[in-house]
Design a protein around this motif. Structure first.
Motif, short mmCIF file in Angstrom:
data_model
loop_
_atom_site.label_atom_id
_atom_site.label_comp_id
_atom_site.label_asym_id
_atom_site.label_seq_id
_atom_site.Cartn_x
_atom_site.Cartn_y
_atom_site.Cartn_z
N UNK A 285 0.73 -1.21 0.05
CA UNK A 285 0.05 0.20 -0.16
C UNK A 285 0.87 1.32 -0.06
N UNK A 286 2.04 1.12 0.46
CA UNK A 286 2.85 2.37 0.51
C UNK A 286 3.98 2.42 -0.87
N UNK A 287 3.83 1.54 -1.60
CA UNK A 287 4.49 1.58 -3.15
C UNK A 287 3.65 1.76 -4.24
N UNK A 288 4.31 2.16 -5.28
CA UNK A 288 3.67 2.28 -6.60
C UNK A 288 3.06 0.91 -7.05
N UNK A 289 3.36 -0.13 -6.60
CA UNK A 289 2.95 -1.49 -7.18
C UNK A 289 1.56 -1.69 -6.79
N UNK A 290 1.01 -1.21 -5.81
CA UNK A 290 -0.37 -1.23 -5.26
C UNK A 290 -1.52 -0.64 -6.37
N UNK A 291 -2.43 -1.31 -6.64
CA UNK A 291 -3.73 -0.67 -7.35
C UNK A 291 -4.09 0.53 -6.95
N UNK A 292 -4.30 0.87 -5.50
CA UNK A 292 -4.50 1.79 -5.04
C UNK A 292 -3.56 2.44 -3.79
N UNK A 293 -2.56 2.92 -4.06
CA UNK A 293 -1.43 3.21 -3.15
C UNK A 293 -1.99 4.04 -2.10
N UNK A 294 -1.93 4.18 -0.84
CA UNK A 294 -2.40 5.16 0.27
C UNK A 294 -1.28 6.23 0.83
#
Length: 332
Positions: A285-294
């Motif tokens: 979630x803290x990386x650009x790899x997530x679909x929806x980074x927070x």
């Protein structure tokens, strides 16, 4: 509102008149004052919202010092071992926060058995950030590289046996015992990480809370002990990678330096040899790899002046580890 996190190995944080490991290892009042003053300066400089600590012996003294520094929330789920009423061993980990700490508890090994226990009990706690929501924070201090000897090793004590009394066979036996002990140490560290990672994954399956894992790993992440970190899919099943991504952990330092010409700083020195032993890992979630980074990583910093350019007046009682901190900026 940003979120800053730090990890600090305190190196024998034990108030006098108690001793660490040996009855002679007792800080005098001036040394203890210097140690607590050093820590206060570091914490004020770093200005982190959440701090994980390793090598804690004096739990209540640390809690009170942090309270004075603006950290009203504190958690510790274990106690050090005490022998002869004042000799302490087996230090513990702790967590301090500017945000309320919820549900702090010891991590239970999912596949526990009578043959396994953590050398130092990991801590897990939940924190609610105003913008990021619920977060699960883990603080760890994995097994050191010091060899593990077992009773039937019948190892020789080189300090009490003179060179003249030690035969060729004695030396060879001691050599074998040492590398077997190092092997056991590596296996213990690997088991600790695998058990912890399983617990993290199981917890996230239940809550879906983003994860932060911080502490002293006592080995570099590139080593085989931490192989699960590079496991991205089921064996020969690339289509499983998106399903596994939410449960992977990523090295904040690796992200920060991946496109940098600068060399990543080491966090611990053994003589002239430096190693990166202290880490802050986080979930996708803290990386650009997530679909929806927070959130995004806006800073990664290693506080190492006391190691590479020490000033005796300030650093005589400093830690032997650098301090690692990161700052995360939530997406609006």
């Amino acid at each position: 509102m940003s979120l800053s996190i730090a990890t600090i190995n305190l190196l024998n944080y034990l108030a006098p008149p108690d001793a660490f490991y040996d009855f002679l290892n007792i800080y005098d009042s001036a040394q203890w004052q210097a140690k607590t003053d050093w820590l206060s300066r570091q914490i004020n400089d770093i200005n982190a919202d959440i701090i994980g600590f390793q090598e804690v012996f004096s739990i209540e003294e640390l809690r009170l010092q942090l309270l004075e520094l603006g950290y009203p929330y504190f958690a510790c789920v274990d106690k050090p071992t005490i022998s002869e009423e004042y000799v302490y061993s087996s230090p513990v980990v702790a967590l301090a926060s500017r945000f309320p700490i919820h549900n702090a508890q010891a991590v239970t090994a999912p596949t526990s058995s009578a043959e396994f226990s953590f050398s130092r009990q990991p801590l897990r706690a939940s924190i609610h950030h105003p913008q990021l929501g619920w977060l699960d924070i883990y603080v760890v201090h994995f097994k050191s590289k010091r060899p593990i000897f077992i009773d039937n090793d019948n190892r020789l004590d080189s300090q009490t046996t003179s060179k003249n009394e030690r035969s060729h066979q004695d030396i060879v036996e001691q050599w074998q015992q040492e590398w077997m002990g190092e092997c056991r140490s590596t296996m213990q560290r690997a088991l600790e990480f695998h058990q912890l990672y399983q617990a993290i994954v199981q917890r996230k399956l239940e809550t879906q809370y983003p994860v932060l894992l911080l502490g002293d790993f006592n080995q570099e992440l590139s080593q085989q002990e931490f192989a699960p970190l590079t496991s991205v899919q089921c064996f020969r099943q690339p289509e499983t990678e998106p399903l596994i991504l939410p449960y992977r952990l990523f090295d904040s330092g690796a992200f920060w330096y991946q496109n940098s010409p600068q060399r990543r700083p080491t966090t611990h020195y053994h003589g002239a040899n430096g190693s990166i032993l202290d880490y802050i890992l986080y979930s996708c979630e803290f990386t650009p790899l997530a679909e929806f980074p927070i959130a995004s990583l806006s800073e990664y910093k290693v506080w190492d002046r006391h190691l590479i350019n020490p000033h005796y007046a300030d650093d005589a009682q400093a830690s032997d580890h650098a301090i690692v901190s990161i700052t995360l900026i939530p997406y609006l």
